[in-house]
Design an enzyme around this catalytic site. Structure first.
Site, PDB file in Angstrom:
ATOM      1  N   ASP A   1     -23.912  19.521  42.387  1.00  0.00           N
ATOM      2  CA  ASP A   1     -24.083  20.977  42.408  1.00  0.00           C
ATOM      3  C   ASP A   1     -25.006  21.452  41.293  1.00  0.00           C
ATOM      4  O   ASP A   1     -25.489  22.590  41.318  1.00  0.00           O
ATOM      5  CB  ASP A   1     -22.724  21.677  42.217  1.00  0.00           C
ATOM      6  CG  ASP A   1     -21.744  21.413  43.342  1.00  0.00           C
ATOM      7  OD1 ASP A   1     -22.178  21.055  44.446  1.00  0.00           O
ATOM      8  OD2 ASP A   1     -20.523  21.570  43.102  1.00  0.00           O
TER       9      ASP A   1
ATOM     10  N   HIS B   1     -21.497  24.909  55.758  1.00  0.00           N
ATOM     11  CA  HIS B   1     -20.540  23.813  55.611  1.00  0.00           C
ATOM     12  C   HIS B   1     -19.307  23.968  56.491  1.00  0.00           C
ATOM     13  O   HIS B   1     -18.941  23.058  57.237  1.00  0.00           O
ATOM     14  CB  HIS B   1     -20.103  23.679  54.146  1.00  0.00           C
ATOM     15  CG  HIS B   1     -19.079  22.613  53.928  1.00  0.00           C
ATOM     16  ND1 HIS B   1     -17.717  22.857  54.001  1.00  0.00           N
ATOM     17  CD2 HIS B   1     -19.201  21.289  53.655  1.00  0.00           C
ATOM     18  CE1 HIS B   1     -17.066  21.741  53.775  1.00  0.00           C
ATOM     19  NE2 HIS B   1     -17.933  20.769  53.559  1.00  0.00           N
TER      20      HIS B   1
ATOM     21  N   GLU C   1     -29.355  18.438  49.675  1.00  0.00           N
ATOM     22  CA  GLU C   1     -28.316  18.095  50.653  1.00  0.00           C
ATOM     23  C   GLU C   1     -27.816  19.386  51.274  1.00  0.00           C
ATOM     24  O   GLU C   1     -27.609  20.386  50.579  1.00  0.00           O
ATOM     25  CB  GLU C   1     -27.167  17.363  49.957  1.00  0.00           C
ATOM     26  CG  GLU C   1     -26.093  16.808  50.886  1.00  0.00           C
ATOM     27  CD  GLU C   1     -24.978  17.806  51.218  1.00  0.00           C
ATOM     28  OE1 GLU C   1     -24.138  17.473  52.083  1.00  0.00           O
ATOM     29  OE2 GLU C   1     -24.953  18.909  50.644  1.00  0.00           O
TER      30      GLU C   1
ATOM     31  N   ASP D   1     -25.743  21.133  55.183  1.00  0.00           N
ATOM     32  CA  ASP D   1     -24.872  20.871  56.333  1.00  0.00           C
ATOM     33  C   ASP D   1     -25.428  21.562  57.566  1.00  0.00           C
ATOM     34  O   ASP D   1     -25.839  22.722  57.506  1.00  0.00           O
ATOM     35  CB  ASP D   1     -23.470  21.422  56.059  1.00  0.00           C
ATOM     36  CG  ASP D   1     -22.907  20.930  54.741  1.00  0.00           C
ATOM     37  OD1 ASP D   1     -22.462  19.768  54.695  1.00  0.00           O
ATOM     38  OD2 ASP D   1     -22.909  21.695  53.762  1.00  0.00           O
TER      39      ASP D   1
ATOM     40  N   GLU E   1     -26.497  16.687  56.555  1.00  0.00           N
ATOM     41  CA  GLU E   1     -25.175  16.240  56.987  1.00  0.00           C
ATOM     42  C   GLU E   1     -24.809  16.930  58.297  1.00  0.00           C
ATOM     43  O   GLU E   1     -24.690  18.154  58.353  1.00  0.00           O
ATOM     44  CB  GLU E   1     -24.101  16.539  55.939  1.00  0.00           C
ATOM     45  CG  GLU E   1     -22.726  16.073  56.421  1.00  0.00           C
ATOM     46  CD  GLU E   1     -21.583  16.388  55.480  1.00  0.00           C
ATOM     47  OE1 GLU E   1     -20.415  16.328  55.932  1.00  0.00           O
ATOM     48  OE2 GLU E   1     -21.844  16.688  54.301  1.00  0.00           O
TER      49      GLU E   1
ATOM     50  N   HIS F   1     -26.615  19.575  45.955  1.00  0.00           N
ATOM     51  CA  HIS F   1     -25.544  19.680  46.948  1.00  0.00           C
ATOM     52  C   HIS F   1     -25.438  21.101  47.505  1.00  0.00           C
ATOM     53  O   HIS F   1     -25.106  22.030  46.775  1.00  0.00           O
ATOM     54  CB  HIS F   1     -24.231  19.272  46.285  1.00  0.00           C
ATOM     55  CG  HIS F   1     -23.048  19.287  47.178  1.00  0.00           C
ATOM     56  ND1 HIS F   1     -21.921  20.030  46.898  1.00  0.00           N
ATOM     57  CD2 HIS F   1     -22.796  18.646  48.339  1.00  0.00           C
ATOM     58  CE1 HIS F   1     -21.019  19.837  47.837  1.00  0.00           C
ATOM     59  NE2 HIS F   1     -21.528  19.009  48.727  1.00  0.00           N
ATOM     60  N   ARG F   2     -25.755  21.250  48.786  1.00  0.00           N
ATOM     61  CA  ARG F   2     -25.819  22.570  49.420  1.00  0.00           C
ATOM     62  C   ARG F   2     -26.795  23.478  48.665  1.00  0.00           C
ATOM     63  O   ARG F   2     -26.594  24.678  48.555  1.00  0.00           O
ATOM     64  CB  ARG F   2     -24.433  23.209  49.517  1.00  0.00           C
ATOM     65  CG  ARG F   2     -23.377  22.303  50.169  1.00  0.00           C
ATOM     66  CD  ARG F   2     -22.005  22.951  50.224  1.00  0.00           C
ATOM     67  NE  ARG F   2     -20.974  21.940  50.460  1.00  0.00           N
ATOM     68  CZ  ARG F   2     -19.677  22.151  50.405  1.00  0.00           C
ATOM     69  NH1 ARG F   2     -19.215  23.378  50.148  1.00  0.00           N
ATOM     70  NH2 ARG F   2     -18.808  21.181  50.620  1.00  0.00           N
TER      71      ARG F   2
ATOM     72  N   LYS G   1     -22.329  18.237  60.697  1.00  0.00           N
ATOM     73  CA  LYS G   1     -20.913  18.620  60.637  1.00  0.00           C
ATOM     74  C   LYS G   1     -20.324  18.554  62.049  1.00  0.00           C
ATOM     75  O   LYS G   1     -20.026  19.568  62.677  1.00  0.00           O
ATOM     76  CB  LYS G   1     -20.773  20.026  60.062  1.00  0.00           C
ATOM     77  CG  LYS G   1     -21.275  20.178  58.636  1.00  0.00           C
ATOM     78  CD  LYS G   1     -20.444  19.387  57.645  1.00  0.00           C
ATOM     79  CE  LYS G   1     -19.050  19.979  57.532  1.00  0.00           C
ATOM     80  NZ  LYS G   1     -18.265  19.291  56.474  1.00  0.00           N
TER      81      LYS G   1
END
Length: 250
Positions: A235, A53, A38, A40, A115, A11-12, A117
């Site tokens: 994470d 993000h 993953e 953003d 993702e 995640h990120r 945004k």
């Protein structure tokens, strides 16, 4: 996408160990065994696709401007690493371009969850820009485009039917796999509390995969694995790697 070995989406990047959405976090994710990343996507004032993000630069780069109001040249002077932790280990990290991540992972088999945004700020035309970047690197088969803006997901499918899309949502959608199928989406990027084994099974029967977020507690990771999800967004990719290995050894 296999249901036997879930995709481990960092995640990120490995944001439990590094400043989120930086090249340090992406590289660390790969080192820890993540099979997916993953991140953003937003767009600068001069049209560059960047990985961050928040709509504002304040939290992670210490600048009051919005991403959409600053050029990439200006953004590239900002420190996106010093805010993380008390030492200077990550000082000088920059906000990366989408191109940077695609170049890093092109020669691997890593899945990339982008993702968009574009719920608060619509970023008109960003869908085509992202698709063009993915196609330029020949990575269409390793991309999932997700968003809370489901109109954007429909547009992505119209522009690129071969690129997977994932419906981001919190709770409360009735039979979300039917909704996903109705808009041509391939996956449900559900908040972790909106995942039950019977729903995962019904979704799979309709060809829709679950990739729940953001799962950091090991007991909750175990629950997601028991549900049979196709991927987990976390994470801490190393924790999930270890749990999957332990399950395989039983």
């Amino acid at each position: 996408m296999t249901t036997t070995t879930p995709i481990i989406f960092a995640h990120r990047g490995a944001s439990g160990y590094c400043p989120e959405n930086t090249m340090a976090a992406f590289r660390r994710a790969l080192e820890l065994g993540a099979t997916g990343i993953e991140t953003d996507v937003q767009r600068t004032a001069d049209g560059k696709l960047v990985l961050i993000h928040d709509e504002s630069l304040k939290r992670t780069a210490g600048h009051a401007a919005l991403v959409k109001d600053i050029t990439y040249e200006e953004m590239n002077k900002l420190d996106a690493g010093s805010w993380y932790g008390k030492d200077a280990e990550f000082a000088g990290e920059r906000i990366p371009l989408l191109e940077d991540l695609l170049a890093l992972t092109k020669s691997t088999d890593t899945m990339i969850n982008l993702e968009l945004k574009n719920t608060v700020i619509p970023y008109e035309g960003m869908e085509q820009q992202v698709i063009d970047a993915v196609r330029k690197h020949g990575m269409s088969d390793r991309i999932v485009i997700s968003s809370f803006n489901h109109y954007s997901l429909v547009l992505c499918k119209e522009l690129a039917p071969d690129i997977r899309t994932g419906v981001l949502y919190m709770e409360g959608i009735y039979e979300p796999w039917k909704y996903a199928a109705a808009i041509g989406a391939d996956a449900l990027h559900a908040y972790r509390y909106a995942v039950l084994p019977e729903w995962v099974n019904e979704a799979r029967e309709d060809g829709v995969h679950y990739h729940p977020f953001t799962v950091n507690d090991e007991a909750e990771m175990e629950r997601m694995l028991a549900c049979g999800v196709s991927g987990i967004i976390t994470d801490y990719p190393d924790k999930l790697v270890n749990l999957i290995q332990e399950r395989g050894a039983r």
